[in-house]
Design an enzyme around this catalytic site. Structure first.
Site, short mmCIF file in Angstrom:
data_model
loop_
_atom_site.label_atom_id
_atom_site.label_comp_id
_atom_site.label_asym_id
_atom_site.label_seq_id
_atom_site.Cartn_x
_atom_site.Cartn_y
_atom_site.Cartn_z
NE ARG A 102 -3.86 0.50 1.88
CZ ARG A 102 -5.10 0.51 2.39
NH1 ARG A 102 -5.36 1.23 3.47
NH2 ARG A 102 -6.06 -0.20 1.82
CG HIS A 129 -8.21 -0.23 -2.98
ND1 HIS A 129 -7.40 -1.31 -2.70
CD2 HIS A 129 -8.88 0.03 -1.83
CE1 HIS A 129 -7.58 -1.67 -1.43
NE2 HIS A 129 -8.47 -0.87 -0.89
CD GLN A 132 -12.82 -2.14 -1.20
OE1 GLN A 132 -12.04 -2.04 -0.29
NE2 GLN A 132 -14.03 -2.67 -1.04
CG ASP A 220 -13.76 5.81 -1.08
OD1 ASP A 220 -13.73 5.69 0.16
OD2 ASP A 220 -12.72 5.80 -1.78
CB CYS A 260 -14.17 0.73 -0.25
SG CYS A 260 -13.79 2.48 -0.10
NE ARG A 288 -10.30 -5.62 0.12
CZ ARG A 288 -9.60 -4.60 0.64
NH1 ARG A 288 -10.22 -3.62 1.24
NH2 ARG A 288 -8.29 -4.53 0.50
N1 CP Z 1 -11.25 -0.64 2.19
C1 CP Z 1 -9.99 -0.65 2.65
O1 CP Z 1 -9.03 -0.85 1.91
O2 CP Z 1 -9.88 -0.44 4.00
P1 CP Z 1 -8.52 -0.16 4.79
O3 CP Z 1 -8.02 1.18 4.34
O4 CP Z 1 -8.91 -0.17 6.24
O5 CP Z 1 -7.54 -1.23 4.46
N1 NVA Z 2 -10.14 6.40 -1.38
C1 NVA Z 2 -9.76 5.94 -0.07
C2 NVA Z 2 -9.92 4.47 0.03
C3 NVA Z 2 -9.57 3.86 1.36
C4 NVA Z 2 -9.74 2.37 1.39
C5 NVA Z 2 -8.34 6.37 0.22
O1 NVA Z 2 -7.48 6.22 -0.66
O2 NVA Z 2 -8.07 6.85 1.32
#
Ligand code: CP
Ligand code: NVA
Length: 307
Positions: A102, A129, A132, A220, A260, A288
Site C-alpha cells: 500500500r 485499489h 477492493q 467512498d 469500501c 476482502r
Molecule cells: N477498504 C480498505 O481498503 O480499508 P482499509 O483502508 O482499512 O484497508
Molecule cells: N479512497 C480511499 C480508500 C480507502 C480504502 C483512500 O485512498 O483513502
C-alpha cells in the site's frame, strides 16, 4: 510471472475464475477445511499508509492458506528515501514469495513490480485499489447478480477505488454512471482505457440522474489518504454528493448500497443509509478476505485442491 497492480491486469475470464476460487475458499473455510496450500510461503506486507481491512485480510488470508506474513511499515523501510525502490524489491525477492504494498504513489508499486522477481500486489495506491474492486464484484456475483446486465452508480470522488471499479466493471460488461463534482472526475486516461475495453461508462455532475434506476449505488470518502490538506475545499465541493435517503429513493427499490470503508459518516454517506437495509458494506469487507486469498493462491501458485 504476474502481478496484480491494476484491475485492468485482469480479463473477464480471470476475474470470473478468481470469483469461483474465492467462493470455494470461503465455503471450504466455513465448512472447517484447514488445508495449507501455501505452507512454508511468506508474503511481505508493505504499508506506507494506515489500513484496517487490507492489512488484516492479507495477513489472515496468507495464514489461513498455511503461510505467514511479514509486516513492514513505510517509515521502517523508507522506500525511496532510506533505500531505492529497485533495491528494496530485489532484496525482498531473496526472502519472500510475494509482496503486497500500500503506497502513496502508484509509481512505487510499479517500481516494485519491475524489479521484484516475486509477484507484487497493489494493496492501494493513489491511482487504484484493485483488490477492493475484485472483492466488490465478487460480492455482487455471489448474490447471483448478472454483472453484465446491471447498472452501477458511483457518487462522489473519481478516486483510486472508482478507477479500479470502472476498469473491472468495463471488463465484466457492467453499465456504470459516475457522478462527481466538476474537477473530480475519474482521470481521463482511465476513462480512455474503459472505453478501449468496450466499457459502458457515463460521467455526469448530476447525482440524482446517476442514481435513477441504479441497481447499485457506491460511494467512498471525499478526502482520501494523502489529501488531508484539501479537506475543507473538498467538503464544500462535494456537499451535494452525499448518499442519503433522498438520493437512494431515486434508485431501484432493490438497490444495494456499497462503500469500501472506512466511512466518514455524515459526509459522503448518512448513518441511516450505511446501517440501513440496502447496505452491503460489511459483506464487501468480509469478502476482502476471500477474494484476496484467491489472488494470493493464484499468484503464488498454490492449488485449490490442497486448501
Ligand atoms: N477498504 C480498505 O481498503 O480499508 P482499509 O483502508 O482499512 O484497508
Ligand atoms: N479512497 C480511499 C480508500 C480507502 C480504502 C483512500 O485512498 O483513502
Amino acid at each position: 510471472m504476474s502481478h496484480f497492480l491494476s484491475a485492468a491486469d485482469l480479463s473477464r475470464e480471470r476475474a470470473e475464475h478468481l470469483f469461483r476460487v474465492a467462493a470455494a475458499l470461503k465455503q471450504g473455510w466455513k465448512a472447517g477445511r484447514r488445508g495449507a496450500p501455501l505452507s512454508g510461503r511468506t508474503l511481505a506486507l508493505i504499508f506506507e499508509k494506515p489500513s484496517l481491512r487490507t492489512r488484516v485480510t492479507f495477513e489472515v488470508g496468507i495464514v489461513q492458506l498455511g503461510g505467514r506474513a511479514v509486516h513492514l511499515s513505510g517509515s521502517e523501510i523508507g522506500l525511496g528515501t532510506r533505500e531505492s525502490v529497485p533495491d528494496a524489491a530485489r532484496n525482498l525477492s531473496l526472502w519472500v514469495d510475494g509482496i503486497a504494498a500500500r503506497v502513496y504513489s502508484h509509481e512505487t508499486v510499479e517500481g516494485l513490480a519491475r524489479h521484484a522477481t516475486v509477484p507484487v500486489i497493489n494493496a492501494l495506491s493513489d491511482f487504484e485499489h484493485p483488490c477492493q474492486a475484485l472483492a466488490d464484484f465478487f460480492t455482487l456475483w455471489e448474490r447471483g447478480i448478472d454483472l453484465g446486465a446491471m447498472r452501477l452508480c458511483w457518487v462522489g470522488d473519481g478516486n483510486n477505488v472508482c478507477h479500479s471499479l470502472i476498469l473491472l466493471g468495463a471488463l465484466l460488461g457492467t453499465t456504470i454512471v459516475v457522478a462527481t463534482p466538476p474537477g473530480y472526475e475519474p482521470e481521463a486516461r482511465v476513462q480512455q482505457t474503459v472505453h478501449k475495453l468496450g466499457g459502458r461508462l457515463t460521467v455526469t455532475h448530476d447525482a440524482r440522474e446517476a442514481a435513477t434506476g441504479a441497481d447499485v449505488i457506491y460511494t467512498d470518502v471525499w478526502t482520501s489518504m494523502g489529501q488531508e490538506s484539501e479537506r475543507e475545499r473538498r467538503l464544500e465541493a462535494f456537499s451535494r454528493y452525499q448518499v442519503n435517503e433522498t438520493l437512494v429513493a431515486f434508485a431501484r427499490p432493490s438497490v444495494l448500497v456499497m462503500h469500501c470503508l472506512p466511512a466518514h459518516r455524515g459526509e459522503e454517506i448518512t448513518d441511516g443509509v450505511l446501517d440501513g437495509p440496502h447496505s452491503i458494506a460489511l459483506d464487501q469487507a468480509e469478502n476482502r478476505l476471500h477474494a484476496q486469498k484467491a489472488v494470493i493462491l493464484d499468484l503464488l501458485g498454490g492449488s485449490l485442491d490442497d486448501a
